[in-house]
Every structure is written in C-alpha cells, then in structure tokens.
Write an enzyme that holds these catalytic residues in place. Sequence first.
Site, PDB file in Angstrom:
ATOM      1  CB  VAL A   1      57.728  18.612 -19.130  1.00 59.53           C
ATOM      2  CG1 VAL A   1      58.578  19.526 -18.357  1.00 59.53           C
ATOM      3  CG2 VAL A   1      59.029  17.708 -19.211  1.00 59.53           C
TER       4      VAL A   1
ATOM      5  CE1 TYR B   1      66.566  28.152 -19.535  1.00 58.41           C
ATOM      6  CE2 TYR B   1      68.808  29.302 -20.051  1.00 58.41           C
ATOM      7  CZ  TYR B   1      67.641  28.340 -20.341  1.00 58.41           C
ATOM      8  OH  TYR B   1      67.946  27.795 -21.594  1.00 58.41           O
TER       9      TYR B   1
END
Length: 319
Positions: free
Chosen positions: A59, A145
């Site tokens: 991505v 994250y």
Amino acid sequence: MNKRILVTGGAGFVGTHLCRRLLDGGHRVVCMDNFSTGSMHNVAELLNNPAFSLLTQDVNEAVNLEVDEIYNLACPASPVHYQADPIATLKTSVVGALNMLELARDRNIPVLQASTSEVYGDPHVHPQSENCWGNVNPIGPRACYDEGKRSAETLFFDYRRQFELPIKVVRIFNTYGPHMHPADGRVVANFIKQALSGDDITVYGDGTQTRSFCYVDDLVAGLMAMMSSRPDVTGPINLGNPEEFTIRQLADLILELTNSNSRILHRPLPVDDPRQRLPDIEKARRLLDWTPSVPLRDGLTRTIAYFKTVREAPVLAAV
C-alpha cells in the site's frame, strides 16, 4: 448496485471476511496485499471467482485503479507483527493512507479508514467514546501503530476539510474469529493455541485488565454499514462489542470450551499495555443501526473449531 471495490490488506484476517461478504453481495472485489502478515491461504478459495482479483502490492506504493469504493485495512495489527519493523508500520499507516486518499480524490469516491481503539491509549475515560482524545505514549514501543493510526485519521479529516473528499473512519476494538493468524500474539489466538496444545495459558499481569471481544462477522457488518451510511456520517465511529471481560474470564472460558487441562501462568504486563478497553457504541447504534449480535461463547466456539483445523504455529507474546 454492483460496484468494484478495493480492499487493501484484503488477505488479512478482517480483510478476508470483508472480501467474502462483498462478493456475496454481488460486488467485484480487488484484494490488494503485500502478504507481510496476510495469507494466500485466506483467499485461495476466492481465486476462481471471476468477480475477485488479487493485486500483490504494498500500500506504500501508489496505485491507479478504476474502483468505486476503497476499504483501507492494510497495516499489521498485532504488536508482534507491528513491532517487528516499527518504521515500516508507521509508513504503512501514513504513506499508505496518503496513497489511498489520493486514489479516492482522483476518482472522487468514498474511502474508509480502518483505525483502531489503540488511538485511545491507556484511557482515562471508561468506556471510550469517540470524543476521547486518548492517552498515548508517543515514544513507546507501541507508538509506531498507535500514532500511525492517529496520523492516518488526521490525514483523512484534512482531506475532508481541504478537498471535500467522502471519507469514513472507524475505530476497531478487539476482534476475533476464524482466519486469525494463529501466531499473531494476540490474546484470543494465544489462549486457544495454548489450551488446545495443553500448554500453560499465559496471562500477563494479574488478569484483571479488561477487554471487549467482537466477532469478526459483526465487525464486517459494521464496516459495510459505515460505508453505506449518509455522506455526512464521516466518523470516527467505534466498532466493537460493548460487553466487558477480564483477561482471566477469557482464559477460564477458553479452558472450559476446549476441555483443556492447561494451567494459568502469570507474567509481567507488556510496556504501555492498557488496563481497560471498552467501546461506547452509541454512535454506531444511532447512525449505523449497528449492534454486535454474536455472544462471546458462541464466537469462541466457532473460532476454536477453526483453530483445530490449522497447522501448528509457535505462540508469541500476547497483549
């Protein structure tokens, strides 16, 4: 209306279920995955479906596709996986989001961002509603994250404000079910693997920390409800199960359902592990007419049946 829909991270746990549900709804699906944590096994049975196409791509690389909607699910989601290469994790969240936003802007199509309850960090508010700004350590081992997802949310809303892009942002709480990676290190997978093999059940801390557990079918229904919601429903919206369980309760239930003789073994809590995690889903109920329906006992029974069919894999550190 039949649509052509891009699902990034489509060979991962949640992406696999979403691809299947979209195909069942008569749509064409482009599954994009670099297989860093996704599995070809998850989508193998879909490859013969003419409405399904697989694009092996990261991505972080720009893509030019003719699609009608985008679900951006691409990112390692378990601490074991996202901490293995934290810089790559942060890039996936930020650069990946930028690439999907640019594709959506070019096509003027809706794009949904799979954010996370981890944006709340170790919350001061319980349960967590969407107006909670969070308590996140920006330099800790989980920050790649947590802060990556927070930055992605920022990008999505800036694209909305600057370009009037049709965006959707959901914050996903703990989700479980078939096709979970058996060695992803998250608590449901760990406990089931340990119980089935007769190993000690590893409980971090004293087991009184709480989580909520949403069965994957319920989550996918929420994702699709969000995508089909009114244009002014941008989110962020929490998607999760509003029933709260201690980690010890989860361990005891899995021991019961597997008829395991495993013992409970306590270990220190990981760094920055949140003590409480419970979604306030009032917005999802009101704006999406969505409420999870699968009880934990039923969902675990289905998940345990799946784990009995998968190949043995080592158990990694849990959260």
